[in-house]
Design a protein around this motif. Structure first.
Motif, mmCIF file in Angstrom:
data_model
loop_
_atom_site.group_PDB
_atom_site.id
_atom_site.type_symbol
_atom_site.label_atom_id
_atom_site.label_comp_id
_atom_site.label_asym_id
_atom_site.label_seq_id
_atom_site.Cartn_x
_atom_site.Cartn_y
_atom_site.Cartn_z
ATOM 1 N N GLN A 129 0.815 -1.200 0.000
ATOM 2 C CA GLN A 129 0.000 0.000 0.000
ATOM 3 C C GLN A 129 0.845 1.244 0.000
ATOM 4 N N GLY A 130 2.068 1.227 -0.514
ATOM 5 C CA GLY A 130 2.731 2.479 -0.661
ATOM 6 C C GLY A 130 4.069 2.577 -0.036
ATOM 7 N N PRO A 166 -1.054 -1.716 5.207
ATOM 8 C CA PRO A 166 -2.272 -0.942 4.900
ATOM 9 C C PRO A 166 -2.957 -0.363 6.134
ATOM 10 N N ARG A 230 1.063 9.592 -0.321
ATOM 11 C CA ARG A 230 0.216 10.199 -1.328
ATOM 12 C C ARG A 230 -0.485 11.413 -0.709
ATOM 13 N N SER A 234 -2.171 8.108 2.319
ATOM 14 C CA SER A 234 -1.814 6.694 2.237
ATOM 15 C C SER A 234 -0.327 6.541 1.912
ATOM 16 N N LEU A 236 3.131 4.550 0.300
ATOM 17 C CA LEU A 236 3.734 3.781 -0.789
ATOM 18 C C LEU A 236 5.222 3.656 -0.472
ATOM 19 N N SER A 271 -5.172 -6.410 -1.462
ATOM 20 C CA SER A 271 -5.740 -5.059 -1.545
ATOM 21 C C SER A 271 -4.891 -4.103 -2.365
ATOM 22 N N SER A 272 -3.732 -4.539 -2.804
ATOM 23 C CA SER A 272 -2.841 -3.706 -3.621
ATOM 24 C C SER A 272 -1.944 -4.636 -4.426
ATOM 25 N N ARG A 290 -1.424 0.856 -6.111
ATOM 26 C CA ARG A 290 -2.860 0.620 -6.286
ATOM 27 C C ARG A 290 -3.193 -0.177 -7.541
ATOM 28 N N ASP A 291 -2.523 0.147 -8.648
ATOM 29 C CA ASP A 291 -2.834 -0.542 -9.893
ATOM 30 C C ASP A 291 -1.670 -0.371 -10.863
ATOM 31 N N GLU A 294 -0.618 3.201 -11.832
ATOM 32 C CA GLU A 294 0.252 3.909 -10.884
ATOM 33 C C GLU A 294 1.696 3.445 -11.044
#
Length: 305
Positions: A129-130, A166, A230, A234, A236, A271-272, A290-291, A294
């Motif tokens: 998650q980052g 996360p 971010r 959040s 990364l 989740s990521s 995230r995807d 990104e």
């Protein structure tokens, strides 16, 4: 993921032939080769080369080889350098000819491996998650690779880290720092410890800020970890590293994709995702992404910084 094309698969054919890809990557390559005659032909070329090398005679080392060389080195009326005399022995002695043949075979195989292999081993996993992390090479076996025991432990620690990241990013970072002797550094401090400036020292894309950088003594390598935030708060994380391990994430599902203009290994983290790609002479692994879009954004920005 999107359909895999020849441009994406071809850099992995050498590693696939040698059995060096993770299970998910190997399955992706195998599925593509079954329906692509061009890539199948390249793979057959690797197989033919390997078979030819296996059959090539390698001269046995004779007893007292160096005494034999000394007896066969020609004498001369005037001063002659050792390199000159050795060159004559190489040309005239059957042992010299065998040595040249063996060395030529080895160089041929190495050349083909570099030609076809390209940067296939530079493809890594990113996820989480980052978090952005950067690392240098340190291994545990005689050839610099992690032992199976250390790898299993490392995968377990990374799994705990990714699950905690996360919901509690600060706690996840404290855990990793404590486990691997983390030392907070600035760009100059990183140079002192790992020999290069972190890639994030050139800045981050709009919407991201650098929260911290640190050096970790991980089992695979000594690495620089960059924790990024971010605009929504959040996390990364990016890892920059010299090692080429592809097993950070254990048996999680992996796939290959083009992110920007680079081959990336993408790993499903529930989740990521995580992503790894080659960045210059090193590799970057991002967790908490995230995807795929990104990942492409980060790849393009860092390539220009």
């Amino acid at each position: 993921m999107s359909t895999i094309d020849c441009k994406t698969v071809q850099p992995f054919l050498s590693a696939y032939h040698d059995g060096e890809l993770a299970a998910g990557q190997a399955a992706t390559v195998a599925n593509h080769v079954e329906s692509c005659e061009s890539c199948a032909a390249e793979l057959r070329a690797f197989e033919s080369l390997g078979a030819a090398f296996a059959k090539a005679p390698i001269p046995a080392k004779p007893a007292e080889l160096w005494l034999q060389i000394e007896r066969e080195l020609p004498s001369a009326p005037g001063p002659v350098t050792l390199s000159h005399r050795f060159g004559i022995w190489i040309r005239e002695s059957p042992y010299g000819a065998g040595l040249v043949s063996m060395v030529a075979s080895i160089l041929l195989v190495l050349g083909f491996g570099l030609w076809y292999g390209g940067d296939s081993r530079g493809v890594k996993e990113m996820g989480g998650q980052g978090a952005m992390v950067m690392h240098g090479s340190k291994g545990h076996t005689h050839d610099g690779e992690m032992s199976a025991e250390h790898m299993d432990e490392f995968v377990s620690v990374m799994d705990d880290y990714l699950r905690q990241l996360p919901r509690d990013p600060e706690g996840a970072e404290r855990m990793l720092q404590a486990k691997y002797d983390g030392e907070d550094v600035d760009a100059d401090g990183a140079v002192r410890l790992v020999g290069y400036r972190p890639i994030v020292s050139g800045g981050l894309p709009e919407g991201y800020s650098l929260a911290s950088t640190s050096v970790l003594k991980m089992p695979c390598c000594t690495c620089v970890k960059a924790v990024c935030k971010r605009s929504d708060g959040s996390t990364l994380v990016l890892f920059e590293h010299d090692d080429e391990e592809t097993a950070w994430f254990g048996g999680r599902q992996q796939s290959m994709a083009m992110c920007g203009d680079k081959n990336c290994c993408l790993v499903d983290l529930d989740s990521s995702i995580a992503a790894t790609w080659k960045q210059g002479s090193r590799s970057v692994t991002a967790v908490g992404v995230r995807d795929q879009d990104e990942v492409a954004k980060l790849v393009t920005w860092l390539d220009k910084s």
